[in-house]
Design an enzyme around this catalytic site. Structure first.
Site, mmCIF file in Angstrom:
data_model
loop_
_atom_site.group_PDB
_atom_site.id
_atom_site.type_symbol
_atom_site.label_atom_id
_atom_site.label_comp_id
_atom_site.label_asym_id
_atom_site.label_seq_id
_atom_site.Cartn_x
_atom_site.Cartn_y
_atom_site.Cartn_z
ATOM 1 N N CYS A 224 10.914 3.852 18.023
ATOM 2 C CA CYS A 224 10.416 4.311 19.331
ATOM 3 C C CYS A 224 9.309 3.370 19.799
ATOM 4 O O CYS A 224 8.155 3.758 19.971
ATOM 5 C CB CYS A 224 9.910 5.752 19.202
ATOM 6 S SG CYS A 224 9.690 6.601 20.780
ATOM 7 N N ASP B 107 -1.854 8.486 15.334
ATOM 8 C CA ASP B 107 -2.203 7.138 15.790
ATOM 9 C C ASP B 107 -1.401 6.820 17.046
ATOM 10 O O ASP B 107 -0.729 7.699 17.609
ATOM 11 C CB ASP B 107 -1.946 6.105 14.677
ATOM 12 C CG ASP B 107 -0.465 5.839 14.468
ATOM 13 O OD1 ASP B 107 0.365 6.648 14.950
ATOM 14 O OD2 ASP B 107 -0.124 4.821 13.844
ATOM 15 N N TRP C 44 0.815 -1.212 0.000
ATOM 16 C CA TRP C 44 0.000 0.000 0.000
ATOM 17 C C TRP C 44 0.853 1.268 0.000
ATOM 18 O O TRP C 44 0.340 2.367 -0.025
ATOM 19 C CB TRP C 44 -0.953 0.001 1.194
ATOM 20 C CG TRP C 44 -0.295 -0.312 2.498
ATOM 21 C CD1 TRP C 44 0.331 0.575 3.316
ATOM 22 C CD2 TRP C 44 -0.211 -1.586 3.142
ATOM 23 N NE1 TRP C 44 0.817 -0.071 4.424
ATOM 24 C CE2 TRP C 44 0.489 -1.407 4.343
ATOM 25 C CE3 TRP C 44 -0.663 -2.874 2.810
ATOM 26 C CZ2 TRP C 44 0.760 -2.451 5.231
ATOM 27 C CZ3 TRP C 44 -0.393 -3.916 3.686
ATOM 28 C CH2 TRP C 44 0.307 -3.704 4.876
ATOM 29 N N THR D 45 -4.084 -3.630 14.368
ATOM 30 C CA THR D 45 -3.544 -4.841 13.768
ATOM 31 C C THR D 45 -2.125 -4.583 13.292
ATOM 32 O O THR D 45 -1.854 -3.554 12.676
ATOM 33 C CB THR D 45 -4.428 -5.267 12.575
ATOM 34 O OG1 THR D 45 -5.778 -5.403 13.023
ATOM 35 C CG2 THR D 45 -3.966 -6.584 11.993
ATOM 36 N N TYR E 254 -8.197 9.869 12.302
ATOM 37 C CA TYR E 254 -6.930 9.276 11.885
ATOM 38 C C TYR E 254 -6.975 8.827 10.426
ATOM 39 O O TYR E 254 -6.125 9.199 9.606
ATOM 40 C CB TYR E 254 -6.523 8.080 12.772
ATOM 41 C CG TYR E 254 -5.444 7.289 12.090
ATOM 42 C CD1 TYR E 254 -4.146 7.779 12.054
ATOM 43 C CD2 TYR E 254 -5.749 6.134 11.359
ATOM 44 C CE1 TYR E 254 -3.163 7.126 11.336
ATOM 45 C CE2 TYR E 254 -4.779 5.481 10.639
ATOM 46 C CZ TYR E 254 -3.484 5.973 10.622
ATOM 47 O OH TYR E 254 -2.535 5.345 9.883
ATOM 48 N N GLU F 219 -5.478 0.951 5.599
ATOM 49 C CA GLU F 219 -5.586 1.682 6.867
ATOM 50 C C GLU F 219 -6.621 1.046 7.801
ATOM 51 O O GLU F 219 -6.416 0.992 9.017
ATOM 52 C CB GLU F 219 -5.931 3.148 6.620
ATOM 53 C CG GLU F 219 -4.784 3.961 6.037
ATOM 54 C CD GLU F 219 -3.544 3.962 6.932
ATOM 55 O OE1 GLU F 219 -3.668 3.810 8.158
ATOM 56 O OE2 GLU F 219 -2.438 4.115 6.386
ATOM 57 N N GLY G 187 -10.655 -9.988 13.581
ATOM 58 C CA GLY G 187 -11.143 -9.284 14.765
ATOM 59 C C GLY G 187 -11.754 -7.926 14.473
ATOM 60 O O GLY G 187 -11.666 -7.419 13.357
ATOM 61 N N TYR G 188 -12.375 -7.333 15.481
ATOM 62 C CA TYR G 188 -13.057 -6.044 15.345
ATOM 63 C C TYR G 188 -13.876 -6.020 14.054
ATOM 64 O O TYR G 188 -13.604 -5.249 13.128
ATOM 65 C CB TYR G 188 -12.056 -4.882 15.377
ATOM 66 C CG TYR G 188 -11.581 -4.557 16.766
ATOM 67 C CD1 TYR G 188 -12.375 -3.796 17.621
ATOM 68 C CD2 TYR G 188 -10.378 -5.023 17.243
ATOM 69 C CE1 TYR G 188 -11.958 -3.493 18.903
ATOM 70 C CE2 TYR G 188 -9.952 -4.742 18.533
ATOM 71 C CZ TYR G 188 -10.750 -3.972 19.361
ATOM 72 O OH TYR G 188 -10.333 -3.684 20.623
#
Length: 356
Positions: free
Chosen positions: A191, A137, A23, A42, A119, A36, A80-81
């Site tokens: 990070c 995010d 992507w 995920t 987002y 996205e 999921g979700y």
DNA sequence: AACCCGGGGGG
DNA sequence: CCCCCAGGGTT
């Protein structure tokens, strides 16, 4: 600290360390949108195969809009979700109906699509159209909280506003897409939440949390979700080559996925106790000689906010009772064609290995 | 503002 | 094993 210096360092780091992902090779807002939504909650490693299969089956908005929702759910199964998939399908129809099948370009129009919030709208607007909206995010919250040593909770309304304005102020408006990708990839690879390698970090000379020794404590979150237990007793009922299935409805987990007839109880129950439960008796009303072929002991299925203790009973019957007529009667070999939760899926897989 | 919605990875 | 992750919708 010089904002342009920060964005310059991040973009330079990104060019050298970024992952090659499908992507990122496209300016097609449809492909960016799909990626996205899949990438929400995920990880890339888990979502990559889903993305490739999804866009191969649904290569554009119209191909997604025209299929049945069940078909979309099959390609989302296990991810999921599931509201993400339902909203994706609804939004594809929205684009066909309200935008003549062309993906909208303005932030306001993009934001009007189901399942797209601040987002995702910023991600699509910047990646596909180079519009100057900062993506905020979980990675961005973490990078900014550490870089500026900010203890404001990120899951409060105030924190969300503050971090969004900070990210927007740092945005390199000449390259909003690069800046956003860089900031998020930096959070994902450098990070990281636990034990980041600050020694090798290109921003370690500017990181205020590193200087104050608070890197591991940031970002701060208030959220504390209670984990409530639930007890699912699944009845895998088969007869004359058919299996009973139903589609979950209502405002509950796994909505629109399929499952076996379910008797939920307030506490764990044995097979003997289950037969006293009203829901069980309604189902088997008037039937004699129930033959339990196999029982699987309680399987613990852990979600972020729920723990489900499930027991599966495989039951063979000569004929289906009147109360069973409201369920789908699916040929045994076609059960695999229905989208199911991970819990049911793992039962089916385990049963398969035990059978052969 | 508080709560709900899955599943996987890491220490 | 326990702990962590986190965008959007609904109430």
């Amino acid at each position: 600290m010089d904002d342009r210096e920060i964005s310059g360092i991040l973009i330079h780091w990104y060019e050298k360390n970024k992952r090659e992902l499908p992507w990122r090779e496209t300016g097609d807002p449809y492909l960016i949108w799909i990626s996205e939504i899949i990438l929400q909650q995920t990880r890339v490693a888990q979502g990559l195969d889903y993305f490739n299969r999804f866009v191969q089956r649904f290569p554009d908005v119209r191909s997604l809009a025209e299929v049945d929702e069940d078909e979309v759910m099959k390609y989302w199964q296990g991810l999921g979700y599931y509201s993400r998939a339902r909203n994706l399908h609804a939004a594809a129809k929205q684009i066909v109906d309200s935008f003549d099948g062309v993906f909208p370009r303005t932030r306001e129009d993009i934001l009007s699509l189901k399942g797209i919030g601040d987002y995702t709208a910023a991600a699509i607007a910047s990646f596909a159209y180079q519009q100057p909206y900062a993506t905020v995010d979980g990675n961005v919250y973490r990078v900014l909280a550490r870089l500026f040593d900010l203890e404001m909770p990120i899951d409060s309304g105030e924190g969300k506003k503050y971090f969004t304005e900070l990210a927007q102020s740092l945005l390199d408006e000449r390259h909003p897409d690069l800046f956003n990708q860089a900031m998020m990839e930096f959070g994902a690879l450098q990070c990281v939440p636990k034990s980041p390698a600050c020694d090798s970090c290109p921003l370690n000379g500017k990181c205020l949390a590193l200087a104050s020794g608070r890197v591991e404590q940031l970002p701060v979150k208030n959220g504390k979700t209670m984990v409530k237990p639930r007890y699912f007793n699944y009845l895998h009922i088969r007869g004359q080559g058919k299996t009973l299935l139903s589609k979950r409805t209502g405002n509950d987990i796994w909505r629109n996925l399929y499952e076996f007839p379910l008797v939920e109880t307030a506490s764990p129950v044995s097979w003997g106790e289950l037969q006293q439960v009203a829901g069980f008796n309604t189902l088997f009303g008037g039937m004699t000689g129930i033959n339990v072929k196999r029982e699987f002991t309680a399987k613990k299925h852990v979600l972020s906010h729920r723990v489900i203790y499930a027991v599966f009973y495989e039951i063979l019957v000569d004929a289906f009772s009147p109360a069973m007529q409201k369920y789908l009667q699916v040929p045994d070999e076609e059960v695999g064609n229905y989208a199911v939760s991970r819990l049911v899926q793992s039962y089916l897989e385990k049963r398969e290995t035990l059978l052969f």
